[in-house]
Design an enzyme around this catalytic site. Sequence first.
Site, short mmCIF file in Angstrom:
data_model
loop_
_atom_site.label_atom_id
_atom_site.label_comp_id
_atom_site.label_asym_id
_atom_site.label_seq_id
_atom_site.Cartn_x
_atom_site.Cartn_y
_atom_site.Cartn_z
CG ASP A 130 1.29 -5.15 6.18
OD1 ASP A 130 1.48 -5.29 4.98
OD2 ASP A 130 2.11 -5.03 6.98
CG ASP A 158 0.98 3.34 0.09
OD1 ASP A 158 2.15 3.26 -0.32
OD2 ASP A 158 0.36 2.68 0.94
CG MET A 209 -4.80 2.01 9.56
SD MET A 209 -3.47 1.73 8.31
CE MET A 209 -3.01 0.28 8.22
CE LYS A 259 10.15 -6.59 8.98
NZ LYS A 259 9.83 -6.06 7.88
CD GLU A 274 3.27 -7.54 9.28
OE1 GLU A 274 3.25 -6.45 9.15
OE2 GLU A 274 4.31 -8.32 8.47
CG ASP A 324 8.24 -8.67 6.80
OD1 ASP A 324 7.30 -9.36 7.32
OD2 ASP A 324 7.89 -7.46 6.52
CG HIS A 339 6.49 -7.38 11.83
ND1 HIS A 339 6.00 -6.26 11.33
CD2 HIS A 339 6.70 -7.74 10.33
CE1 HIS A 339 6.16 -5.74 10.30
NE2 HIS A 339 6.39 -6.50 9.56
CG ASP A 370 4.91 -8.87 4.42
OD1 ASP A 370 4.55 -9.15 5.87
OD2 ASP A 370 5.60 -7.86 4.16
CG ASP A 394 -0.44 -4.92 9.95
OD1 ASP A 394 -1.71 -4.53 9.94
OD2 ASP A 394 0.57 -4.24 9.61
CG HIS A 414 2.22 3.85 3.65
ND1 HIS A 414 2.15 2.43 3.26
CD2 HIS A 414 2.92 3.47 4.80
CE1 HIS A 414 2.66 1.44 4.07
NE2 HIS A 414 3.13 2.40 5.03
CD GLU A 460 3.07 -3.08 11.28
OE1 GLU A 460 2.40 -2.10 10.89
OE2 GLU A 460 3.53 -3.98 10.46
C1 GLT Z 1 5.50 -1.96 5.19
C2 GLT Z 1 5.55 -3.04 6.45
C3 GLT Z 1 4.20 -3.10 7.06
C4 GLT Z 1 3.69 -2.12 7.67
C5 GLT Z 1 3.28 -1.04 6.47
C6 GLT Z 1 2.54 0.13 7.48
S1 GLT Z 1 4.35 -0.57 5.40
O1 GLT Z 1 5.12 -2.54 4.05
O2 GLT Z 1 6.22 -4.09 5.79
O3 GLT Z 1 4.56 -4.27 7.98
O4 GLT Z 1 2.25 -2.74 8.22
O5 GLT Z 1 3.76 1.24 7.42
MN MN Z 2 5.59 -7.60 7.16
MN MN Z 3 2.64 -4.48 8.93
#
Ligand code: GLT
Ligand code: MN
Ligand code: MN
Length: 388
Positions: free
Chosen positions: A290, A60, A91, A186, A220, A258, A223, A260, A248, A57, A184
Amino acid sequence: MKSGKYDPRPEHKFSFGLWTIGNRGRDPFGDAVRPPISPVDIVALLGETGAWGVNLHDNDLVPIDAKPAERDRIVREFQKACAKHKVTVPMATVNLFFHPVFRDGGFTSNDPEVRAYAVQKTLRAMDLGAELGAKIFVLWGGREGVETDACRRPDEAVKRLREAVNYLCEYSLDQGYGYRFALEAKPNEPRGDIYMSTTGHYLGFIPTLDHAELVGVNPEVAHEQMSGLNFTHGVAQAWEAGKLFHIDLNDQAPGRYDQDFRFGAANPKSAFFLVKFLEDVGYQGSRHFDAHAYRTEDYKGVKDFAIGCMRTYLILKEKAERWNADKEIQAILREISADNGAPPVGEFSKKGAGTLLKHVFDKDAILRKRLPYERLDQLTIEILLGVR
Ligand code: GLT
Ligand code: MN
Ligand code: MN
């Protein structure tokens, strides 16, 4: 140079975000557990793991209020680190969720000034990404949503989002950046509900854009699984539509927040079918992780986490090759789709429809055909568990 069977190589196109390796383990209930790590040090860490790419980002890398001279110095140092550690920037994206000014969204906010600021911030993030060589620009609208639908009509939000994405496409064309945008989805978190909650929603939205050819999706794992969906099905639909611009990878127990998690950590079987799909169809884009390390880890553990994501992908890739080469599996696949001489449907023709309408189907005979999916799935499990 590493040479182990599951060691990453540049052609695998494994990438991580600065925000993933730099994740300090802060959550809504607890503070950071890891000290800050600079973007330059993240690139060095990634270089040691054998990763190919680093994504970012705007903020970042460059603090939100940095002066131009400071910005340029930071970018130069970062470029030097990327060159030194042979890490590329495939990216870039924009942070439209952290600063409180985006508390009610960016592109879809009710406040025209916030909408304009969101677009300005994105144009600058596009400039930054282009300077670093990025060709994919991800848009994740984490704050584009509501806690109450009293605040705006949801179709108004769709219109605002369309206007913004159209503007960004025109800017990319005007500047000659050559970006492809990856949207993306969510369903919720951080907003109570986020617009464009699934990849499927975005696949419906994209054809309504002025430059639909420049816009695809960035699904993702976590998500889609938050929505209880089969991730591979969404990815396959995006692929089939020519819209899988980025992905992702991570993992998640269905229905939770979420999480991750490290790729394949929660559900290796669905991770397997995903990897098999990407490899079978010849997906050429980044394999972006991600995800972030457990909150219990230090930076040595973060490295373990990153290596784990890539190793699991490569192990599953090998399992997919084994699955494709398995004679019994292939025999079952042939058996279940064997042609028994019924009139083919294919493309419509008057004659074909006539033949089809006249044909008498023997339903009892059809029912006698075996569908040995128990055996097929068990063979899959045995490959995954390493006994086949
Ligand atoms: C954030 C989010 C991710 C996205 C990122 C891109 S930022 O961490 O949870 O899923 O991919 O903006
Ligand atoms: Mn996520
Ligand atoms: Mn993501």
